[in-house]
Design a protein around this motif. Structure first.
Motif: not given
Length: 329
Positions: A64-78
């Motif tokens: 929740v507190n992570e930047p959107p870019l980091e969350r997106y990259l983590a989601w795309v990687g998964d």
């Protein structure tokens, strides 16, 4: 031939880039939505009973507190590794939910896609070859009427007429009520998909009829067809020798482009018939705040639509070899 292969390769890369932009747009819209990830995943009641330490752990887990870019990259990687997350509503992996729902939707959409494409092509040719006659007016009037008819309204009319009044088709669902889905045969599944598929076919056939009709009129008014008529060729000979290939290419374009229309229409039709397909799952995920499932459906749906257009590009060269030689750079 090399130009054609390079052309197809560029189309494929473009499709991948479009999928990337779709994933970015979907993730951005979900991030900007007012849906609280903790409330959506845990529930309002359970969230109020958690301690502050537990809430912090959940915030860290969901990023929740992570930047959107980091969350997106983590989601795309998964996502690229096949891990689309866990559906909050179905309590299963998103990939398994999508596979289950997509199989139901594919049965429905292939059924409707085949009927609308084949029938629309034939009716469009009949209308174009008999321009101004009664059969042309009837077919054109039908196409214009169905083109302006909402799919959900037609689904309600068909449901009331054929299922409630005449009792010719099941009221809804993809399997008989009360039966285990594993024990249901293909005939029962086709029977339950028949009326929703018919609804999609009726509304999806109009564009194919109208565009095929206009192309057939252009062919019939061309100089080489007029010369063929002067030589005494019959309509069937004219169509076989001069019209079929000229009409087939634009028909293929429309047929594969109609994948997006059929998929969009299936969302409303599945809701009306309570058909457990991908469209109904998308509505359920949106209303229930199931963000992982919603993102997975958005990307997979876009991939299906883009794949339809990509296949059309490949078939162009198969049907007409001149397309392979004359590809523009």
């Amino acid at each position: 031939m090399k130009k054609w292969v390079w052309h197809i390769f560029k189309k494929f890369i473009r499709m991948l880039l479009l999928l990337l932009f779709v994933s970015i747009g979907a993730f951005l819209l979900v991030s900007l939505s007012p849906v609280d990830p903790l409330q959506a995943n845990v529930g309002q009641t359970a969230l109020g009973a958690l301690s502050q330490e537990q809430v912090i752990k959940l915030e860290t887990y969901w990023g929740v507190n992570e930047p959107p870019l980091e969350r997106y990259l983590a989601w795309v990687g998964d996502f690229l590794r096949g891990d689309m997350g866990v559906s909050l509503l179905y309590r299963q992996s998103v990939s398994s939910v999508i596979v289950q729902k997509l199989l139901n939707s594919l049965l429905l959409m292939i059924f409707a896609w085949t009927i609308s494409g084949g029938l629309g092509f034939v009716l469009g040719i009949m209308s174009g070859m008999n321009r101004g006659r009664m059969i042309d007016k009837i077919i054109k009037g039908y196409a214009l009427l169905t083109a302006s008819t909402p799919a959900f309204w037609l689904a309600l009319i068909f449901l009331l007429l054929f299922s409630v009044w005449l009792k010719l088709f099941p009221i809804g669902l993809s399997v008989p009520m009360g039966m285990d889905a594993a024990a249901v045969g293909i005939s029962d599944r086709l029977w339950h998909a028949a009326l929703p598929a018919l609804t999609l076919s009726v509304t999806g056939i109009s564009n194919i009829i109208l565009h095929t009709r206009e192309k057939m009129i252009d062919v019939m008014e061309s100089e080489y067809v007029l010369f063929a008529v002067a030589r005494g060729e019959r309509k069937w000979e004219i169509f076989k020798n001069h019209g079929f290939r000229n009409v087939l290419l634009p028909a293929i374009t429309l047929q594969f482009a109609s994948v997006s229309e059929i998929f969009g229409g299936s969302i409303l039709v599945e809701q009306v018939f309570s058909y457990p397909g991908l469209g109904q799952a998308a509505v359920t995920a949106g209303l229930g705040g199931d963000i992982p499932l919603l993102l997975g459906i958005a990307v997979i749906s876009a991939a299906i639509v883009f794949a339809g257009n990509f296949i059309a590009d490949i078939l162009y060269g198969v049907i007409d070899p001149r397309m392979r030689k004359g590809v523009r750079q």
